[in-house]
Design an enzyme around this catalytic site. Sequence first.
Site, PDB file in Angstrom:
ATOM      1  N   ASP A   8      -2.225  10.278  -1.966  1.00 11.27           N
ATOM      2  CA  ASP A   8      -2.349  10.003  -3.409  1.00 11.27           C
ATOM      3  C   ASP A   8      -1.206  10.592  -4.227  1.00 11.27           C
ATOM      4  O   ASP A   8      -1.390  10.951  -5.398  1.00 11.27           O
ATOM      5  CB  ASP A   8      -3.692  10.535  -3.950  1.00 11.27           C
ATOM      6  N   LYS A  11       2.477   7.051  -4.187  1.00 13.68           N
ATOM      7  CA  LYS A  11       3.336   6.229  -3.321  1.00 13.68           C
ATOM      8  C   LYS A  11       3.342   4.779  -3.778  1.00 13.68           C
ATOM      9  O   LYS A  11       4.371   4.119  -3.716  1.00 13.68           O
ATOM     10  CB  LYS A  11       2.845   6.309  -1.859  1.00 13.68           C
ATOM     11  N   GLY A  35      -5.507   3.938  -0.789  1.00 16.59           N
ATOM     12  CA  GLY A  35      -5.724   3.312  -2.092  1.00 16.59           C
ATOM     13  C   GLY A  35      -4.479   3.532  -2.910  1.00 16.59           C
ATOM     14  O   GLY A  35      -4.146   4.663  -3.248  1.00 16.59           O
ATOM     15  N   HIS A  36      -3.720   2.461  -3.153  1.00 19.62           N
ATOM     16  CA  HIS A  36      -2.443   2.570  -3.856  1.00 19.62           C
ATOM     17  C   HIS A  36      -2.539   1.831  -5.176  1.00 19.62           C
ATOM     18  O   HIS A  36      -2.812   0.631  -5.209  1.00 19.62           O
ATOM     19  CB  HIS A  36      -1.306   1.995  -2.998  1.00 19.62           C
ATOM     20  N   GLN A 218      -1.442   7.548   3.177  1.00 25.60           N
ATOM     21  CA  GLN A 218      -1.852   8.966   3.324  1.00 25.60           C
ATOM     22  C   GLN A 218      -0.644   9.894   3.107  1.00 25.60           C
ATOM     23  O   GLN A 218       0.214   9.565   2.308  1.00 25.60           O
ATOM     24  CB  GLN A 218      -2.524   9.196   4.686  1.00 25.60           C
TER      25      GLN A 218
HETATM   26  P1  GDP Z   1      -0.967   6.707  -3.637  1.00 22.24           P
HETATM   27  O1  GDP Z   1      -2.159   6.652  -2.769  1.00 22.24           O
HETATM   28  O2  GDP Z   1       0.036   7.700  -3.180  1.00 22.24           O
HETATM   29  O3  GDP Z   1      -0.356   5.353  -3.887  1.00 22.24           O
HETATM   30  O4  GDP Z   1      -1.464   7.250  -5.051  1.00 22.24           O
HETATM   31  P2  GDP Z   1      -2.748   6.704  -5.866  1.00 22.24           P
HETATM   32  O5  GDP Z   1      -2.410   5.373  -6.427  1.00 22.24           O
HETATM   33  O6  GDP Z   1      -3.974   6.819  -5.037  1.00 22.24           O
HETATM   34  O7  GDP Z   1      -2.862   7.811  -6.965  1.00 22.24           O
HETATM   35  C1  GDP Z   1      -1.857   8.071  -7.890  1.00 22.24           C
HETATM   36  C2  GDP Z   1      -2.393   7.793  -9.298  1.00 22.24           C
HETATM   37  O8  GDP Z   1      -1.505   8.328 -10.249  1.00 22.24           O
HETATM   38  C3  GDP Z   1      -2.493   6.309  -9.633  1.00 22.24           C
HETATM   39  O9  GDP Z   1      -3.596   6.117 -10.484  1.00 22.24           O
HETATM   40  C4  GDP Z   1      -1.187   6.011 -10.364  1.00 22.24           C
HETATM   41  O10 GDP Z   1      -1.300   4.936 -11.273  1.00 22.24           O
HETATM   42  C5  GDP Z   1      -0.967   7.305 -11.091  1.00 22.24           C
HETATM   43  N1  GDP Z   1       0.429   7.681 -11.295  1.00 22.24           N
HETATM   44  C6  GDP Z   1       1.503   7.465 -10.491  1.00 22.24           C
HETATM   45  N2  GDP Z   1       2.606   8.071 -10.980  1.00 22.24           N
HETATM   46  C7  GDP Z   1       2.212   8.695 -12.121  1.00 22.24           C
HETATM   47  C8  GDP Z   1       2.888   9.547 -13.063  1.00 22.24           C
HETATM   48  O11 GDP Z   1       4.063   9.842 -12.945  1.00 22.24           O
HETATM   49  N3  GDP Z   1       2.134  10.032 -14.098  1.00 22.24           N
HETATM   50  C9  GDP Z   1       0.825   9.744 -14.250  1.00 22.24           C
HETATM   51  N4  GDP Z   1       0.164  10.281 -15.274  1.00 22.24           N
HETATM   52  N5  GDP Z   1       0.159   8.950 -13.381  1.00 22.24           N
HETATM   53  C10 GDP Z   1       0.838   8.453 -12.333  1.00 22.24           C
HETATM   54  P1  IMO Z   2      -3.515   7.153   0.253  1.00 24.24           P
HETATM   55  O1  IMO Z   2      -2.747   6.156   1.084  1.00 24.24           O
HETATM   56  C1  IMO Z   2      -5.928  10.774   0.115  1.00 24.24           C
HETATM   57  C2  IMO Z   2      -8.431  11.609   3.612  1.00 24.24           C
HETATM   58  C3  IMO Z   2      -9.930  11.553   3.450  1.00 24.24           C
HETATM   59  C4  IMO Z   2     -10.336  12.610   4.446  1.00 24.24           C
HETATM   60  C5  IMO Z   2      -9.345  12.402   5.583  1.00 24.24           C
HETATM   61  C6  IMO Z   2      -9.875  11.556   6.729  1.00 24.24           C
HETATM   62  O2  IMO Z   2      -4.188   6.553  -0.921  1.00 24.24           O
HETATM   63  O3  IMO Z   2      -2.680   8.332  -0.072  1.00 24.24           O
HETATM   64  P2  IMO Z   2     -10.290   8.947   6.977  1.00 24.24           P
HETATM   65  O4  IMO Z   2     -11.192   8.001   6.239  1.00 24.24           O
HETATM   66  O5  IMO Z   2      -8.853   8.575   6.937  1.00 24.24           O
HETATM   67  O6  IMO Z   2     -10.750   9.203   8.390  1.00 24.24           O
HETATM   68  O7  IMO Z   2     -10.434  10.366   6.218  1.00 24.24           O
HETATM   69  O8  IMO Z   2      -8.218  11.767   5.011  1.00 24.24           O
HETATM   70  N1  IMO Z   2      -7.700  10.394   3.208  1.00 24.24           N
HETATM   71  C7  IMO Z   2      -6.969  10.297   2.093  1.00 24.24           C
HETATM   72  N2  IMO Z   2      -6.755  11.178   1.079  1.00 24.24           N
HETATM   73  N3  IMO Z   2      -5.275   9.590   0.095  1.00 24.24           N
HETATM   74  C8  IMO Z   2      -5.453   8.709   1.116  1.00 24.24           C
HETATM   75  O9  IMO Z   2      -4.719   7.576   1.222  1.00 24.24           O
HETATM   76  C9  IMO Z   2      -6.360   9.025   2.153  1.00 24.24           C
HETATM   77  N4  IMO Z   2      -6.768   8.391   3.281  1.00 24.24           N
HETATM   78  C10 IMO Z   2      -7.570   9.252   3.912  1.00 24.24           C
HETATM   79  O10 IMO Z   2     -10.306  11.891   2.133  1.00 24.24           O
HETATM   80  O11 IMO Z   2     -10.097  13.894   3.912  1.00 24.24           O
HETATM   81 MG    MG Z   3      -4.217   6.785  -2.927  1.00 21.72          MG
END
Ligand code: GDP
Ligand code: IMO
Ligand code: MG
Length: 439
Positions: A8, A11, A35-36, A218
């Site tokens: 999270d 990415k 979840g991106h 991840q």
């Molecule tokens: P990922 O799994 O690495 O793709 O990250 P996620 O999408 O799960 O979580 C990142 C969250 O932060 C998302 O809701 C993005 O829209 C948000 N986000 C990304 N970059 C920024 C930033 O620079 N500032 C803020 N406030 N939010 C951001």
């Molecule tokens: P993105 O791509 C954050 C965590 C779960 C748990 C561990 C194992 O959005 O960054 P799993 O279901 O993979 O067997 O769970 O990994 N986890 C993540 N945490 N971002 C993710 O993906 C994750 N995918 C798995 O919360 O701790």
């Molecule tokens: Mg994510």
Amino acid sequence: MIGAQWGDEGKGKITDLLSKSADVVVRYQGGVNAGHTVVVQGQTFKLHLIPSGILYPDTECIIGCGTVIDPKVLIEELDQLEALNISTRNLLISETAHVTMPYHRLIDRASEERRGDHKIGTTGRGIGPTYADKSERTGIRVLDLMNPQGLRKQLNWTINYKNVILEKLYNLPPLDPEAVIEEYLAYAERLRPHVVDSSLRIYDAIHRKRNILFEGAQGTLLDLDHGTYPYVTSSNPVAGGACVGTGVGPTMIDRVIGVAKAYTTRVGEGPFPTELQGTLGELLCDRGAEFGTTTGRKRRCGWFDAVIGRYAVRINGMDCLAITKLDVLDELEEIKVCVAYEIDGQRCENFPSSARVFASCQPIYKTLPGWQKSTAECRTLEDLPKQALDYLKFLAELMEVPIAIVSLGASRDQTIIVEDPIHGPKRALLHADGTPVSV
Ligand code: GDP
Ligand code: IMO
Ligand code: MG
């Protein structure tokens, strides 16, 4: 491009930015646990399996062989994108990726429940059991789905075997093999036009001098081999995973871009030395909207940890870094950064391999002044308040990696490009301000 923390890191946003210069974007590991979130012109896209490059109409997106594919969720994702007029004709799926089946989801959830206090806090999406079957050599691959007669035979045997586990071990009702076979045969027909030999496809693209972006899901600390085992996922998010998870040799990868938040978050169980309890943790969670994209769970929040940052630089051979969510720190009077750990009274600069030792690490902090100004509208380093620039320089220095991108909000334009991360210098050993880092 890889996550440098526990996932999270943002990415999705960075992949979307880099995809502008990429001809092909490839996912190489993980499944619908990812979840991106990508925000484009006020519209929010949440992607689980499809590479974030799909938002560019001419970019080819490949789901590589190292991923695990839940066809039900993938088809839902395809439908959602099509409903938003985003073409999915350029999506390709590796024929050797493994397939998540209903019994994988059931076993994931039941085994977590059985673990009780020792649970991992998985996303419950069947990821671990799908990879376990791959290793055990009882997995179903995409190419098996494409062969109805063979699939019927294979699934009849496998479901009867899994039913013993569901009934005897977990006290769950058995699955009806015929119903599952019919369900998956329908998925197969929907996905068939997308299925290819993805390694060959990528190799051809390399020969045609295409720019290829490998998108990690991840993060480094969730890596099965290099993360905080057992509190990890079941795949290899690290840069090396891109080779195994796509069938591309290491000599063909030019550079590695890391993504880290300006602080740290983690979802699920496991040690987290810089975790903040109480109001500060709540503040970061609120300002950063730190709720899981896949499960909606609240993310645990804490200060930036440069020990794991340095570890991620090393394990991934990182050339440069994108720092995201700097804006989330805007209001703080002071900001802490973990520079080392104390373990049994000893200062330790390196990430320990054992989760038990990691759980005992006490962070040693350096405190920096906050900037208490909004950075959301900054578009160059010069626009940043001095303290914010100093904070970035401090991180770059501590981790001995140049910062190429700074993100200050979820949308595409809320970004400072310091160095071109694709064509700029490799492991340039520069600080954010362009001065050389002495290593
Ligand atoms: P990922 O799994 O690495 O793709 O990250 P996620 O999408 O799960 O979580 C990142 C969250 O932060 C998302 O809701 C993005 O829209 C948000 N986000 C990304 N970059 C920024 C930033 O620079 N500032 C803020 N406030 N939010 C951001
Ligand atoms: P993105 O791509 C954050 C965590 C779960 C748990 C561990 C194992 O959005 O960054 P799993 O279901 O993979 O067997 O769970 O990994 N986890 C993540 N945490 N971002 C993710 O993906 C994750 N995918 C798995 O919360 O701790
Ligand atoms: Mg994510």
